[in-house]
Design a protein around this motif. Structure first.
Motif, PDB file in Angstrom:
ATOM      1  N   UNK A  69      -2.569  -3.417  11.501  1.00  0.00           N
ATOM      2  CA  UNK A  69      -1.999  -3.455   9.985  1.00  0.00           C
ATOM      3  C   UNK A  69      -2.618  -4.310   8.665  1.00  0.00           C
ATOM      4  N   UNK A  70      -2.609  -3.282   7.967  1.00  0.00           N
ATOM      5  CA  UNK A  70      -3.403  -3.434   6.825  1.00  0.00           C
ATOM      6  C   UNK A  70      -2.607  -4.747   5.565  1.00  0.00           C
ATOM      7  N   UNK A  71      -2.043  -5.206   5.530  1.00  0.00           N
ATOM      8  CA  UNK A  71      -1.022  -5.880   4.882  1.00  0.00           C
ATOM      9  C   UNK A  71      -0.090  -5.001   3.652  1.00  0.00           C
ATOM     10  N   UNK A  72      -0.107  -3.718   3.557  1.00  0.00           N
ATOM     11  CA  UNK A  72       0.959  -2.711   3.125  1.00  0.00           C
ATOM     12  C   UNK A  72       0.604  -1.195   3.860  1.00  0.00           C
ATOM     13  N   UNK A  73       1.386  -1.002   3.093  1.00  0.00           N
ATOM     14  CA  UNK A  73       2.032   0.884   3.661  1.00  0.00           C
ATOM     15  C   UNK A  73       1.380   1.666   4.303  1.00  0.00           C
ATOM     16  N   UNK A  74       0.655   1.958   4.859  1.00  0.00           N
ATOM     17  CA  UNK A  74      -0.242   3.461   3.986  1.00  0.00           C
ATOM     18  C   UNK A  74       0.521   4.687   4.538  1.00  0.00           C
ATOM     19  N   UNK A  75       1.307   4.784   5.139  1.00  0.00           N
ATOM     20  CA  UNK A  75       1.929   6.362   4.866  1.00  0.00           C
ATOM     21  C   UNK A  75       3.150   6.171   4.368  1.00  0.00           C
ATOM     22  N   UNK A  79      -8.026  -4.191   1.203  1.00  0.00           N
ATOM     23  CA  UNK A  79      -8.383  -3.560   0.243  1.00  0.00           C
ATOM     24  C   UNK A  79      -9.585  -3.184   0.175  1.00  0.00           C
ATOM     25  N   UNK A  80     -11.109  -3.441   1.330  1.00  0.00           N
ATOM     26  CA  UNK A  80     -11.728  -2.984   1.620  1.00  0.00           C
ATOM     27  C   UNK A  80     -11.772  -2.482   4.071  1.00  0.00           C
ATOM     28  N   UNK A  81     -13.231  -2.042   4.021  1.00  0.00           N
ATOM     29  CA  UNK A  81     -12.425  -1.820   5.872  1.00  0.00           C
ATOM     30  C   UNK A  81     -12.884  -3.199   6.321  1.00  0.00           C
ATOM     31  N   UNK A 119      -8.115   5.574   3.513  1.00  0.00           N
ATOM     32  CA  UNK A 119      -8.933   4.103   5.093  1.00  0.00           C
ATOM     33  C   UNK A 119      -9.445   5.114   6.046  1.00  0.00           C
ATOM     34  N   UNK A 120      -8.616   5.803   6.371  1.00  0.00           N
ATOM     35  CA  UNK A 120      -9.879   6.249   7.748  1.00  0.00           C
ATOM     36  C   UNK A 120     -10.659   6.804   7.056  1.00  0.00           C
ATOM     37  N   UNK A 166       4.620   0.830  -4.894  1.00  0.00           N
ATOM     38  CA  UNK A 166       4.814   1.571  -4.462  1.00  0.00           C
ATOM     39  C   UNK A 166       3.337   1.551  -2.621  1.00  0.00           C
ATOM     40  N   UNK A 167       2.961   0.560  -3.205  1.00  0.00           N
ATOM     41  CA  UNK A 167       1.945   0.298  -1.517  1.00  0.00           C
ATOM     42  C   UNK A 167       2.496  -0.479  -0.100  1.00  0.00           C
ATOM     43  N   UNK A 168       4.055  -0.974  -1.449  1.00  0.00           N
ATOM     44  CA  UNK A 168       4.776  -2.123  -0.310  1.00  0.00           C
ATOM     45  C   UNK A 168       4.135  -3.518   0.052  1.00  0.00           C
TER      46      UNK A 168
END
Length: 794
Positions: free
Chosen positions: A447-453, A594-596, A658-659, A530-532
């Motif tokens: 979980x990165x703190x935003x919705x990437x899908x 926002x970074x790896x 992200x991947x 947009x990124x929720x």
């Protein structure tokens, strides 16, 4: 004599063709892998070999009081150093300032553009294929090309003196062409321009102050210079001249040789990992060959005894066995060379080429590798040919002629210790592969703190030929997207997660006198939606309430925590020494990665920028209803195909970007997986040979046991149990080593998994099943032999 030895060698290899094939297979795979791994190391370390006197070249590294560091300093520092430090022979800036568009024969192209001072060649001494180093960057409108760019434009022709059009208006003269540069070099050059050409750029001039650190500096020290004293002098210049020296902990002199690993820390892990992997693979190959050769020697004691009766010397026997192994090694080196050039090297380029550049093998330039392969073959031949032979040529003729090998029993434990070593290494690599795979899986799914899908990120930084026309078409596209029923939200921004610029500003709180270095970027009022990304307090940007003039900003929770604030009421971001009102903080967003995940979440500030300001945004992000992505992608492709630009339009999903951050670590995983499979495979080849020898050695015992009623299962257990035990011992040794190494490696990540017990159980189970299968094949075969034939065997 040699001809006779050669005939006997070929005859013996054919007679023992099963073990010879196993030896050849293990050797070919092992040596091919070792060549590939070591060639990557060789290419890395010789990449900058054309730079003379590297030991005298240094660069400056800035360490901040908050623990961060970077390789840039303020632009005026170099002139101060050169004017006050006679121990410096030469110095140069070397930085980017946008990749300039060039035109030749009505064709436009863009290459990586590096700006440097005329003293660049005094510092680095890079050889020129065409042109003179002394004046290559002397003139303001000069340009130096790499050999690759020169060939793309002019073929083999000398282009010095020819002209290129830059940025539509500048007429540049080609003054030099660099000799070919290794893709592994620290220089990632396309074209080289003098810094003097930027003197007409007002934005560049505004940045060349004592407050902005954006340019790396390289210096060539005198051979007699005291580096420590010079470093103290540089730090004193920082104290005397920097706008706010309190944020600087120190400026460190770094050897140029360390720059690549300092800039890309994972490179050190990859190179050291390749060296270790090559060593362990070679060790397993040698141990495997020693074990297999030893198993054949037990059956050739009569042959050795007969040779001794007929007057053969120990030297002759050793030569015979070395020749046999030499033939196998020669064939394996040839096969491994084919594997290296045809399969392994292209695979390695596919894995690491995007980050380190693709390397190629040249028989002329890379002759040390060929010499190394020959030396490696000779060493392997001597080791596996001499060591097993020495153990048997000392057997008394009376025992050797009868095939009695009791005298060699004392060495059984020694041989078993090598089997344990083999499987310790193999299981160690399996453990590493499992843990590494788990860590990568965690980073890709965390979980990165935003919705990437279901978010498409389109690159809109395309160098438009007519920015006004492009803006008009782009705004029409925005309206069309917002009206589309399949689009949930739209945003334009300077960055998206995984691709934030390394741009920082230092702000301070006048109430507490606390300085905080904050990463910055520009977004519109739809970015967080947009990124929720949830808001922690305050409000999101609003295109009615906020304008660029209102100086509204949103910070993340880490920034608020760094200032020690519990509320943003009445708070502003202010520059120290600035008389303006600073920036009004209208909201706080929750932390998001926002970074790896190798890095923690740093303080971040978002400045507001209108969504329709195409020139100041790099990305168009569109959240799409699941299942309708293709339709929206086609819509954007069609819209941008009608906008005239120098760059091609491209888009990808945020989840893919992200991947993509973990491409290098993915490459490490692939390498580890291959090495793990090879080590267990080669180990099992040796195990197969050993149990074959054991079955033949105990053939009468097996026959007697079968006559007395022992079943196939009991015979299989009899032959296999000792070797399964050895695998278990290897696992017990490998587990704590794997835990220690991988726990230390995971400690370098800001977010990591915890090593679990089941990972070691799985590694042991994999090794056990593969070994049991390998042993079972030969054990069952031996157990099924007719006991009558077994009892007749001498």
């Amino acid at each position: 004599m040699l001809k006779n030895h050669l005939k006997l060698s070929i005859r013996n290899l054919w007679k023992n063709r099963l073990l010879s094939s196993l030896n050849l297979l293990g050797l070919s795979i092992g040596i091919g892998s070792v060549l590939t791994l070591l060639f990557s190391v060789y290419a890395y370390y010789v990449a900058d070999a054309n730079i003379p006197n590297q030991e005298n070249i240094v660069y400056l590294k800035t360490h901040l009081t908050d623990g961060n560091s970077y390789n840039e300093v303020t632009y005026p520092l170099l002139d101060k150093i050169l004017s006050t430090s006679p121990e410096i022979k030469a110095g140069t800036h070397m930085h980017g300032w946008g990749n300039i568009w060039l035109e030749s024969d009505n064709k436009e192209f863009q290459k990586t553009t590096t700006y440097a001072d005329p003293e660049f060649f005094e510092v680095f001494g890079l050889p020129l294929k065409y042109g003179n180093q002394s004046d290559a960057l002397k003139e303001k409108y000069s340009i130096v090309l790499t050999d690759k760019v020169s060939k793309q434009l002019f073929g083999e022709e000398n282009p010095v003196g020819k002209n290129l059009i830059a940025a539509d208006t500048l007429n540049l003269t080609i003054t030099g062409v660099l000799e070919p540069i290794s893709p592994y070099s620290s220089f990632r050059l396309g074209v080289l321009l003098p810094n003097t050409i930027l003197e007409d750029n007002p934005i560049f001039i505004r940045q060349t102050n004592w407050d902005n650190s954006f340019s790396p500096i390289f210096l060539k020290l005198d051979e007699k210079a005291d580096a420590l004293q010079f470093e103290k002098k540089v730090n004193q210049l920082v104290v005397e001249n920097y706008a706010d020296p309190r944020t600087i902990s120190r400026i460190e002199l770094m050897p140029y040789k360390e720059m690549r690993m300092d800039t890309v820390p994972v490179a050190k892990i990859i190179i050291n990992g390749n060296i270790a992997a090559a060593f362990f693979v070679l060790l397993i190959v040698l141990v495997n060959l020693l074990n297999l050769n030893t198993s054949t020697m037990f059956r050739r004691t009569k042959d050795i005894a007969v040779r001794k009766i007929l007057g053969g010397t120990k030297k002759g026997v050793i030569v015979q066995f070395c020749l046999e192994n030499g033939i196998l090694v020669l064939l394996s080196v040839l096969i491994s060379g084919g594997l290296f050039l045809g399969i392994l090297l292209p695979k390695m380029n596919a894995v690491f080429g995007a980050d380190f550049g693709e390397i190629s093998f040249s028989f002329v330039d890379d002759y040390p590798v060929i010499i190394g392969a020959v030396v490696l073959g000779l060493v392997v031949t001597l080791i596996v040919g001499i060591l097993p032979t020495l153990r048997f040529i000392s057997l008394p003729i009376s025992k050797g002629i009868k095939g009695k090998i009791d005298a060699a029993k004392g060495n059984f434990l020694f041989r078993n210790s090598f089997v344990i070593l083999q499987f310790t290494i193999a299981i160690l690599f399996i453990c590493v592969a499992i843990i590494l795979n788990s860590q990568i899986g965690f980073m890709k799914s965390a979980d990165l703190g935003f919705d990437r899908e279901n978010v498409i990120a389109a690159n809109i930084d395309l160098d438009y030929k007519n920015i006004d026309a492009a803006n008009s078409s782009f705004n029409a596209l925005l309206d069309e997207l917002k009206a589309n029923p399949f689009v949930e939200s739209v945003s334009t921004s300077q960055a998206v997660p995984s691709d934030y610029y390394f741009n920082y500003s230092t702000f301070y709180d006048p109430n507490t006198d606390v300085d905080v270095r904050i990463r910055r970027s520009y977004v519109d009022d739809g970015y967080l939606k947009t990124l929720k990304i949830p808001m922690a307090m305050g409000r999101d940007f609003d295109n009615i309430l906020d304008t660029e003039e209102s100086k509204s900003v949103i910070i993340n929770r880490s920034a608020m925590r760094a200032f020690g604030w519990s509320s943003i009421e009445g708070k502003r971001l202010e520059y120290r020494g600035d008389d303006s009102d600073g920036f009004a903080i209208v909201g706080v967003m929750e932390d998001f990665n926002y970074q790896d995940l190798q890095n923690s979440v740093e303080p971040l500030v978002h400045y507001y920028n209108n969504e329709k300001d195409l020139a100041h945004h790099r990305y168009l992000s569109v959240r799409v209803m699941e299942g309708n992505e293709k339709e929206i992608q086609n819509l954007m492709n069609t819209a941008f195909s009608k906008i005239s630009s120098r760059k091609s339009f491209s888009q990808e999903f945020i989840s893919e970007k992200v991947s993509g951050q973990y491409r290098l670590i993915d490459g490490m995983l692939k390498t580890v997986n291959v090495v793990a499979m090879m080590t267990i495979f080669i180990s099992c080849l040796g195990m197969f040979g050993l149990i074959s020898f054991m079955a033949k050695r105990r053939i009468k015992e097996i026959g007697i046991r079968k006559v007395l009623g022992a079943g196939v299962l009991k015979i299989v257990v009899l032959l296999s149990k000792d070797y399964i035990l050895l695998v278990g011992i290897g696992a017990l040794i490998a587990f704590p080593i794997a835990w220690f190494v991988m726990n230390a490696w995971l400690g370098s990540f800001a977010y990591s998994i915890a090593i679990q017990w089941w990972m070691f159980v799985l590694a042991g189970l994999i090794a056990f099943l593969i070994t049991a299968f390998t042993l079972g094949i030969q054990a069952v075969k031996s157990a099924m032999v007719n006991p009558v034939k077994s009892l007749r065997t001498e």
